[in-house]
Design an enzyme around this catalytic site. Structure first.
Site, PDB file in Angstrom:
ATOM      1  N   GLY A 169       0.780  -1.233   0.000  1.00  0.00           N
ATOM      2  CA  GLY A 169       0.000   0.000   0.000  1.00  0.00           C
ATOM      3  C   GLY A 169       0.808   1.276   0.000  1.00  0.00           C
ATOM      4  NE  ARG A 198      -8.559 -11.355  -5.062  1.00  0.00           N
ATOM      5  CZ  ARG A 198      -8.364 -12.664  -5.047  1.00  0.00           C
ATOM      6  NH1 ARG A 198      -8.860 -13.416  -5.999  1.00  0.00           N
ATOM      7  NH2 ARG A 198      -7.684 -13.220  -4.082  1.00  0.00           N
ATOM      8  CG  HIS A 241       1.832  -2.995 -15.057  1.00  0.00           C
ATOM      9  ND1 HIS A 241       1.502  -4.122 -14.336  1.00  0.00           N
ATOM     10  CD2 HIS A 241       2.805  -3.355 -15.921  1.00  0.00           C
ATOM     11  CE1 HIS A 241       2.255  -5.133 -14.762  1.00  0.00           C
ATOM     12  NE2 HIS A 241       3.047  -4.700 -15.712  1.00  0.00           N
TER      13      HIS A 241
HETATM   14  C1  GRF Z   1       3.232  -1.268  -7.546  1.00  0.00           C
HETATM   15  O1  GRF Z   1       4.497  -1.534  -8.111  1.00  0.00           O
HETATM   16  C2  GRF Z   1       2.187  -1.119  -8.615  1.00  0.00           C
HETATM   17  O2  GRF Z   1       2.676  -0.601  -9.793  1.00  0.00           O
HETATM   18  C3  GRF Z   1       1.769  -2.558  -8.838  1.00  0.00           C
HETATM   19  O3  GRF Z   1       1.777  -3.132  -7.561  1.00  0.00           O
HETATM   20  C4  GRF Z   1       2.738  -2.473  -6.742  1.00  0.00           C
HETATM   21  C5  GRF Z   1       2.046  -2.061  -5.494  1.00  0.00           C
HETATM   22  O4  GRF Z   1       2.930  -1.535  -4.536  1.00  0.00           O
HETATM   23  N1  GRF Z   1       0.494  -2.628  -9.502  1.00  0.00           N
HETATM   24  P1  GRF Z   1       2.372  -0.867  -3.223  1.00  0.00           P
HETATM   25  O5  GRF Z   1       1.481  -1.897  -2.520  1.00  0.00           O
HETATM   26  O6  GRF Z   1       1.583   0.342  -3.615  1.00  0.00           O
HETATM   27  O7  GRF Z   1       3.563  -0.528  -2.393  1.00  0.00           O
END
Ligand code: GRF
Length: 186
Positions: free
Chosen positions: A12, A88, A106
């Site tokens: 998060g 998901r 992403h």
């Molecule tokens: C991030 O690298 C985001 O791009 C990907 O999942 C990761 C989440 O990281 N979809 P966090 O939980 O926000 O630290």
């Protein structure tokens, strides 16, 4: 104020970073964090910030549709959904309820390295640039219209962890900026 929900499954850091962003605070009201993993540390972050959290364990539902319907019932008036490490795939049924209103971040330069472990795969391939993408969500995994990207040249003297950290720094800069642009342009 625009009512939004943030979906996350893990640490998060992106959720937290969006929630504390001063400019976003003037634009959005985070109605709730939706989290599918009862053990995720993002839940603690939401508590700390007094943000309502909907913890929905898919294992407690008979089907994916039931799971998603339950979420939908709880976020009825929300205008946008921002995915921040939500692990998901969202069904076409759910997408239909929020057409053009779900955004994802992403950690790759899409269309390269869709799916899981993108940073690790790019790093192992010794690509010249590693980056991030922010995109609308459609039925194809990591496939919707790209809204913004950023990248850096990889220094292979750094470890994978250090490079991952740099990716997160880019994410924390670009996600709030892009959301502000979406909300002010629309
Ligand atoms: C991030 O690298 C985001 O791009 C990907 O999942 C990761 C989440 O990281 N979809 P966090 O939980 O926000 O630290």
């Amino acid at each position: 104020m625009i009512d939004v929900a943030i979906f996350a499954s893990g640490t998060g850091s992106n959720f937290y970073n969006l929630a504390i962003n001063p400019e976003l605070k003037n634009l959005i009201n985070i109605r709730c964090l939706v989290c599918d993993n009862p053990k995720a540390s993002v839940i603690e972050k939401a508590k700390l910030l007094n943000i309502e959290t909907l913890i929905v364990n898919p294992k407690n539902f008979d089907s994916k549709i039931d799971y998603e319907k339950y979420i939908l019932e709880n976020i009825e008036d929300v205008k946008y959904i921002f995915l921040a490490g939500y692990m998901r795939i969202i069904s076409p049924y759910f997408l239909g309820k929020f057409k053009g209103k779900i955004v994802n971040i992403h950690p790759s330069l899409l269309p390269l390295y869709k799916g899981k472990d993108s940073i690790k795969r790019a790093f192992e391939d010794k690509v010249e640039f590693i980056g991030i993408s922010i995109h609308y969500v459609n039925e194809e995994v990591d496939g919707g219209q790209i809204l913004a990207q950023d990248k850096f040249r990889v220094d292979y003297k750094l470890s994978l962890d250090e490079v991952t950290q740099k990716v997160h720094e880019l994410e924390h800069r670009l996600y709030p900026k892009t959301i502000i642009k979406i909300l002010t342009d629309n």
